[in-house]
Design an enzyme around this catalytic site. Structure first.
Site, PDB file in Angstrom:
ATOM      1  N   ASN A   1     -14.114   7.197  32.106  1.00  0.00           N
ATOM      2  CA  ASN A   1     -14.888   6.625  33.214  1.00  0.00           C
ATOM      3  C   ASN A   1     -14.240   6.939  34.561  1.00  0.00           C
ATOM      4  OD1 ASN A   1     -12.609   5.112  33.129  1.00  0.00           O
ATOM      5  ND2 ASN A   1     -13.613   3.127  32.885  1.00  0.00           N
TER       6      ASN A   1
ATOM      7  N   HIS B   1     -11.087   6.423  35.283  1.00  0.00           N
ATOM      8  CA  HIS B   1      -9.991   5.537  35.692  1.00  0.00           C
ATOM      9  C   HIS B   1      -8.667   6.290  35.765  1.00  0.00           C
ATOM     10  CE1 HIS B   1      -8.933   3.981  31.325  1.00  0.00           C
ATOM     11  NE2 HIS B   1      -8.361   5.118  31.571  1.00  0.00           N
TER      12      HIS B   1
ATOM     13  N   ASP C   1       1.204   1.151  33.112  1.00  0.00           N
ATOM     14  CA  ASP C   1       0.258   0.058  32.847  1.00  0.00           C
ATOM     15  C   ASP C   1       0.511  -0.541  31.463  1.00  0.00           C
ATOM     16  OD1 ASP C   1      -0.670   2.150  31.271  1.00  0.00           O
ATOM     17  OD2 ASP C   1      -2.548   2.410  32.356  1.00  0.00           O
TER      18      ASP C   1
ATOM     19  N   GLU D   1      -9.838   0.532  37.172  1.00  0.00           N
ATOM     20  CA  GLU D   1     -11.181   0.792  36.661  1.00  0.00           C
ATOM     21  C   GLU D   1     -12.156   1.064  37.810  1.00  0.00           C
ATOM     22  OE1 GLU D   1     -11.117   1.467  33.704  1.00  0.00           O
ATOM     23  OE2 GLU D   1     -11.063  -0.217  32.331  1.00  0.00           O
TER      24      GLU D   1
HETATM   25  P1  PGA Z   1      -5.589   9.765  27.036  1.00  0.00           P
HETATM   26  O1  PGA Z   1      -5.816   8.601  28.070  1.00  0.00           O
HETATM   27  O2  PGA Z   1      -4.473  10.611  27.545  1.00  0.00           O
HETATM   28  O3  PGA Z   1      -5.221   9.059  25.757  1.00  0.00           O
HETATM   29  O4  PGA Z   1      -6.880  10.538  26.946  1.00  0.00           O
HETATM   30  C1  PGA Z   1      -6.086   8.871  29.403  1.00  0.00           C
HETATM   31  C2  PGA Z   1      -6.481   7.640  30.151  1.00  0.00           C
HETATM   32  O5  PGA Z   1      -7.278   6.825  29.660  1.00  0.00           O
HETATM   33  O6  PGA Z   1      -6.009   7.464  31.279  1.00  0.00           O
END
Ligand code: PGA
Length: 244
Positions: free
Chosen positions: A138, A140, A69, A145
């Protein structure tokens, strides 16, 4: 289908285990299509992969890397962008050639066309052999989302305010994050192997919810309960909310 759950004593052991899944795949199928995330969680996995690469224990030269992404408006060379983090943490240390890398351009003039471009490439490669995912606060997966339909391939997402807020940690100055461009839930479901990596106590409640009922688009990570070959690779803290 129940995702496999593997819990390791600490972050390093969890990271090594995640790296081992990638190494095992590339040993079996060197031309694999792999999709690995940026973010904080995968840093240890990337370090383990770079170390294995240095020792000649894994060969990345034939695989294709697909970026998971990107933030709309940001791209290569923009400090804190997904591409920037991946370049620094994984692609450059390993020595990926440009023709092995497929990445969303968050600065594309036509983001919808950029989604079509990536979808075509992934399809022509026969889909993803392995996708590794972090999990957002959340629920995701990538930038899918809450509420994202499960039949979507690459798409543009409107960011949840929580994602825009948590995402500030990747940048050294306040950065407005409003939209993302991301592989879709359908890519995740169609991947031959999906691993979710999680570390730290803050992730324990979201990991627990991802593995609980209901399976719902309102909490995207629950979709992994519908995947035919998914594994949660966790450190003890991230797994502390599970009864296993
Ligand atoms: P993080 O991100 O590894 O920095 O906690 C995870 C995500 O938001 O998918």
């Amino acid at each position: 289908m129940v995702p496999k759950i593997s819990i390791y004593p600490d972050y390093n052991a969890m990271s090594q285990a995640a790296a081992d899944r990638v190494i095992a795949l590339l040993t079996k199928k060197p031309e694999s299509v792999i999709c690995l995330p940026s973010g904080s969680t995968p840093l240890g996995m990337f370090r383990a992969l770079a170390a294995a690469n240095q020792k000649g224990e894994v060969d990345f030269s034939k695989c294709i890397y697909i970026g998971l992404d990107e933030w709309i408006g940001l791209g290569a060379g923009d400090e804190g962008s997904c591409r920037d983090l991946l370049d620094k943490d994984f692609l450059k240390p390993i020595g990926f050639r440009e023709n092995q890398i497929v990445f969303f351009d968050g600065k594309a003039m036509d983001p919808e066309a950029e989604c079509v471009r990536i979808n075509k490439i992934v399809e022509s490669l026969g889909g993803l052999d392995l996708i590794a995912l972090g999990i957002g606060m959340n629920g995701h997966l990538a930038l899918n989302e809450p509420g994202t339909p499960w039949d979507t391939y690459a798409h543009i997402s409107e960011l949840d305010p929580l994602t825009a807020e948590v995402g500030q940690k990747y940048f050294n100055k306040p950065t407005q994050l409003t939209r993302g461009i991301t592989v879709g839930i359908r890519h995740i479901l169609e991947s031959k192997t999906a691993i979710l990596i999680g570390a730290g106590a803050a992730k324990a409640p979201v990991i627990a919810r991802a593995l609980a009922f209901p399976v719902t688009a309102e909490f995207p990570a629950t979709v992994l309960q519908n995947h035919f070959n998914a594994e949660f690779i966790l450190d003890a803290e991230a797994g502390s909310g599970l009864r296993v």
